[in-house]
Design a protein around this motif. Structure first.
Motif, mmCIF file in Angstrom:
data_model
loop_
_atom_site.group_PDB
_atom_site.id
_atom_site.type_symbol
_atom_site.label_atom_id
_atom_site.label_comp_id
_atom_site.label_asym_id
_atom_site.label_seq_id
_atom_site.Cartn_x
_atom_site.Cartn_y
_atom_site.Cartn_z
ATOM 1 N N GLU A 5 4.321 -0.499 17.593
ATOM 2 C CA GLU A 5 3.697 0.269 16.294
ATOM 3 C C GLU A 5 3.520 -0.426 15.236
ATOM 4 O OE1 GLU A 5 5.933 3.820 15.835
ATOM 5 O OE2 GLU A 5 5.687 4.832 18.073
ATOM 6 N N ALA A 6 4.572 -1.102 14.871
ATOM 7 C CA ALA A 6 4.424 -2.021 13.563
ATOM 8 C C ALA A 6 3.326 -2.869 13.731
ATOM 9 C CB ALA A 6 5.640 -2.724 13.237
ATOM 10 N N GLN A 7 3.166 -3.672 14.844
ATOM 11 C CA GLN A 7 2.186 -4.807 15.236
ATOM 12 C C GLN A 7 0.780 -4.204 15.129
ATOM 13 O OE1 GLN A 7 4.595 -7.788 18.095
ATOM 14 N NE2 GLN A 7 2.680 -6.725 18.790
ATOM 15 N N GLU A 8 0.766 -2.918 15.738
ATOM 16 C CA GLU A 8 -0.819 -2.108 15.888
ATOM 17 C C GLU A 8 -1.307 -1.665 14.355
ATOM 18 O OE1 GLU A 8 -0.820 0.810 18.810
ATOM 19 O OE2 GLU A 8 -2.727 1.594 18.127
ATOM 20 N N LEU A 9 -0.292 -1.058 13.529
ATOM 21 C CA LEU A 9 -0.746 -0.265 12.611
ATOM 22 C C LEU A 9 -0.753 -1.167 11.288
ATOM 23 C CD1 LEU A 9 1.324 2.840 12.877
ATOM 24 C CD2 LEU A 9 -1.158 2.540 13.258
ATOM 25 N N SER A 10 0.216 -2.252 11.240
ATOM 26 C CA SER A 10 0.382 -2.490 9.969
ATOM 27 C C SER A 10 -0.424 -3.916 9.270
ATOM 28 C CB SER A 10 1.773 -3.113 9.498
ATOM 29 O OG SER A 10 2.537 -2.178 10.480
ATOM 30 N N GLN A 11 -0.875 -3.839 8.025
ATOM 31 C CA GLN A 11 -1.350 -5.074 7.693
ATOM 32 C C GLN A 11 -0.358 -6.201 7.355
ATOM 33 O OE1 GLN A 11 -3.143 -2.218 5.780
ATOM 34 N NE2 GLN A 11 -4.065 -2.233 7.767
ATOM 35 N N ARG A 12 0.833 -5.520 6.687
ATOM 36 C CA ARG A 12 2.247 -6.217 6.561
ATOM 37 C C ARG A 12 3.385 -5.390 7.071
ATOM 38 N NH1 ARG A 12 3.323 -7.682 1.244
ATOM 39 N NH2 ARG A 12 2.717 -5.696 0.558
ATOM 40 N N ILE A 13 4.389 -6.334 7.174
ATOM 41 C CA ILE A 13 5.526 -5.787 7.855
ATOM 42 C C ILE A 13 6.986 -6.208 7.170
ATOM 43 C CG2 ILE A 13 7.187 -5.592 10.004
ATOM 44 C CD1 ILE A 13 4.041 -6.260 11.193
ATOM 45 N N GLY A 14 7.823 -5.454 7.049
ATOM 46 C CA GLY A 14 9.024 -5.921 6.413
ATOM 47 C C GLY A 14 10.106 -5.791 7.487
ATOM 48 N N ILE A 15 10.713 -6.631 7.886
ATOM 49 C CA ILE A 15 11.900 -6.458 8.856
ATOM 50 C C ILE A 15 13.261 -6.341 8.026
ATOM 51 C CG2 ILE A 15 13.069 -7.642 10.767
ATOM 52 C CD1 ILE A 15 10.621 -9.072 11.559
ATOM 53 N N ILE A 16 14.010 -5.215 8.560
ATOM 54 C CA ILE A 16 15.094 -4.845 7.807
ATOM 55 C C ILE A 16 16.105 -4.804 8.771
ATOM 56 C CG2 ILE A 16 14.713 -2.242 8.027
ATOM 57 C CD1 ILE A 16 15.916 -1.930 5.127
ATOM 58 N N ASP A 17 17.263 -5.181 8.257
ATOM 59 C CA ASP A 17 18.609 -5.268 9.295
ATOM 60 C C ASP A 17 19.795 -5.153 8.319
ATOM 61 O OD1 ASP A 17 19.830 -5.204 11.830
ATOM 62 O OD2 ASP A 17 20.398 -7.419 11.271
#
Lengths: 316, 414
Positions: free
Chosen positions: A199-211
């Motif tokens: 979903e993140a790959q398909e929708l986003s212009q940018r992504i933040g990964i949180i852990d």
């Protein structure tokens, strides 16, 4: 492009908890983009959304929405944002229209304007013909769509979608993803949290990964995959188990193939460019009379990025 | 405005809950009817609970006193209360009681007049027997009271006659041979005078002389049950406050541009509106379906508002104390039953010890039932000022305490 949301070193420490749920998170969202916050369950996504939507008071840091601080000017922030919580935050015994009317009232809407917006949003989420039915008669996917509609009714500048596809069927999930794309195409800025990397790959212009409450990576899909190197993985399924080692040794000498190893009926290769190496790989197998019964090519993805950064799979 | 919209939404949501409606409206009406049937109120009459009580008189006495007692049961003053019949012998009368045909048999023994006037030695056999129907305890007690009242008047007359004779003898106005006859005449006149009204009125003086103030037992049962289930409703309202936090709608409200005060105010107003609607519907239904007369409409309306406010205060307090919606339900149910006992929803508490009546004042039930009974007896709003003030005072204290606790609880924080 100007930022509509600027998150500055945000911290949330719950009383009695050993570690902060959110620990110094900073990022910005540009006007008109879809920004995904990707992380496993318990990473701190919902707590972050809670602070950004003024539901939780930050222990430290701040967030500025279109010039207004969530700490000092929450009322102004609330008027600018729309929130779609992870839970179905609706009244089951009321109809979709009654729910939307109520939430419209809460945002100061009323009269013909509210009626027009309800008609429009029901059309957007594809539930015009079920609008007068009680929400408790809806399927899970339909409830999700009305849950989203309630967050969009007042046409916010920035909408927070907190895991909106959890627990629904693939078709409803697809509907929601298409809806998010359509809203973004109309100019709406979206902060989307999910633990589904697709979903993140398909929708986003940018992504933040949180852990574990920390933002461990931030960028476009390309920028993030570069973190693990631009290498593809080729997986060959072969008919003969005994031919694996021999084939792996031969394929290791093919140009562009960085490594090759066999395991049962499978030979795994890491190549600079799968498309360039694949014809020669097949030729080597044919020349040795080894029957290839399946080929799978994997480009670097967010799963690999997460694995690379944390040593754990995203859904562990 | 938003607080009103939240309250309106809560009212709509609760009145769409069929199970809740059954308990809020169905259960109190059913229980009211059940209790009324037990008390005999639903036998077809809409008049007072105790009237035309069937009683059988057996007069085995040949003298004046026995005859006067038998006549007393047929007097005009007791016409509405009693429906007397006579029987020739005690066994037949007792059979009527055993067959539940009458509430009691009054058996006047032979020689009763002679025993009373001293013409013969008085013994156990000379006592009037009241053979009471155990299934009609209160009704038979009324018959007993009528007989006891008459006997007291006879005793008074006997003493009067004795004193008169002694004084006449001392003054030399009569001779000893005439004493018995003179004493008898004085006593007869005295009993006749007493029977002209005063003695019988003693039993049900207010009710029999002022029929417009008759109190209908339904006027007790109907508000008692309504208030009992009012406590259920306010606990449900408190439960919904915490449930909204669990379902996420409270969080969504907090994220909307509304002040926390408006949200909390709306939720409290919602509980109050639901409580008011429930009480109003139940009182109206009892009036229309069963012909219960509650009295002064303005007094009833204000009393309902005061009761709804006080009960809502308790509902919110439970929500402020409990941690989960389930806990609110449990505490709420316990509170409903405890208040039902303490406040007199199940049995009247008039005859309870003073300390019990004092403790009962913490319950809206006690104040409310007292108010409805007063209205039923003809009181109006000005006479109800103390009750209404007590209920609103209770509401004010509970609201302040509850809101303070809810704010400390950070209910609005996710």
């Amino acid at each position: 492009m100007a930022l509509i949301l600027e998150v500055q070193d945000l911290v949330k420490q719950y009383p009695g908890a050993a570690e902060p749920a959110v620990n110094g998170v900073s990022f910005g969202i540009r006007r008109g983009e879809v920004f995904s916050l990707l992380g496993p369950n318990g990473a701190g996504k919902t707590t972050t959304i809670g602070m950004l939507s003024c539901l939780l008071k930050p222990t430290g840091g701040d967030a500025i929405v279109d010039g207004h601080s969530v700490r000092t000017d929450p009322e102004a922030v609330k008027r600018l944002i729309g929130i779609v919580p992870q839970d179905i935050a609706l009244y089951p015994s009321l109809s979709a229209r009654e729910n939307l009317r109520f939430w419209g009232w809460m945002y100061g809407l009323g009269g013909k304007d509210l009626a027009r917006r309800i008609d429009a949003i029901l059309e957007t989420v594809g539930l015009t013909d079920r609008g007068n039915d009680r929400v408790d008669s809806y399927s899970g996917g339909m409830k999700r769509r009305i849950n989203i509609a309630a967050g969009l009714l007042h046409e916010p500048k920035l909408v927070f979608l907190d895991e909106p596809t959890v627990g629904i069927d693939p078709q409803s999930r697809r509907n929601i993803l298409e809806m998010v794309k359509a809203l973004n195409a109309q100019g709406m800025t979206v902060l989307y949290t999910t633990h589904y990397m697709e979903e993140a790959q398909e929708l986003s212009q940018r992504i933040g990964i949180i852990d574990n409450g920390k933002l461990i990576a931030l960028g476009t899909l390309d920028e993030l995959t570069r973190l693990v190197g631009r290498q593809d993985e080729i997986e060959l399924k072969i008919a003969s188990e005994h031919a694996g080692p021999e084939l792996a040794e031969a394929l290791g000498k093919v140009k562009g193939v960085r490594s090759a190893r066999s395991e049962d009926h499978t030979v795994r290769l890491v190549a600079d460019d799968a498309n360039a190496s694949l014809p020669e790989v097949i030729g080597v197998a044919n020349a040795r009379g080894i029957k290839v019964i399946g080929i799978d090519v994997r480009e670097p993805n967010l799963e690999a990025v997460f694995l690379h950064l944390t040593g754990r799979a995203l859904r562990d | 405005m938003k607080a009103l919209q939240i309250a309106f939404k809560d009212l709509t949501v609760l009145f769409r809950d069929r199970t809740a409606l059954l308990l809020m409206l169905g259960a109190p009406l059913i229980l009211t009817v059940g209790l009324a049937l037990i008390s005999g109120r639903m036998s077809g009459s809409s008049g007072p609970a105790f009237q035309n009580l069937p009683v059988v008189i057996v007069n085995l006495d040949q003298g004046v006193v026995g005859g006067q007692l038998a006549d007393a049961f047929s007097s005009d003053e007791l016409d509405d209360l009693l429906n007397p019949q006579t029987a020739e012998d005690a066994a037949a009368a007792r059979a009527l009681v055993n067959d539940d045909k009458v509430v009691a048999a009054v058996i006047i023994p032979a020689g009763f007049t002679d025993a009373v006037t001293g013409a013969k030695e008085s013994g156990a056999a000379d006592r009037i027997e009241i053979y009471a129907n155990p299934n009609r305890e209160i009704s038979s007690q009324i018959v007993t009271a009528v007989v006891e009242s008459f006997v007291q008047q006879v005793e008074l007359a006997r003493v009067s006659g004795q004193v008169a004779v002694e004084q006449l003898l001392a003054a030399g106005l009569i001779n000893p041979q005439e004493a018995a006859a003179v004493g008898m005449r004085v006593a007869e006149r005295s009993v006749s005078a007493q029977n002209s009204g005063a003695a019988i009125r003693l039993v049900s003086a207010e009710k029999s002389t002022e029929p417009e103030q008759d109190f209908d037992m339904m006027g007790y049962f109907a508000p008692s049950m309504a208030i009992l289930f009012l406590m259920y409703t306010v606990a449900l309202g408190g439960r919904n406050l915490l449930a909204e936090k669990e379902t996420g709608t409270l969080g969504r409200l907090v994220s909307a541009p509304i002040s926390e005060t408006a949200i909390l105010g709306g939720k409290l107003l919602g509980i109050f509106l639901v409580a008011t609607a429930q009480m109003s519907i139940l009182i109206l239904a009892n009036a229309l379906l069963f012909g219960v007369k509650f009295g002064d409409p303005l007094g009833v309306a204000v009393l309902i508002l005061a009761l709804a406010a006080a009960a809502s205060g308790w509902g919110i307090l439970v929500a402020a104390i409990a941690r989960t919606p389930g806990q609110v339900s449990t505490i709420g149910m316990a509170l409903m039953l405890t208040f039902g006992v303490l406040g007199g929803s199940f049995i009247p508490i008039n005859n309870m010890p003073a300390w019990f009546n004092l403790v009962s004042k913490i319950t809206p039930n006690a104040w409310g039932i007292e108010g409805f009974i007063a209205l039923g007896y003809g009181d109006t709003l000005p006479q109800l000022a103390g009750t209404v003030a007590g209920l609103f005072g209770m509401a004010a204290v509970l609201f302040i305490v509850s809101v303070t606790l809810l704010r400390r609880k950070n209910l609005m924080q996710g």
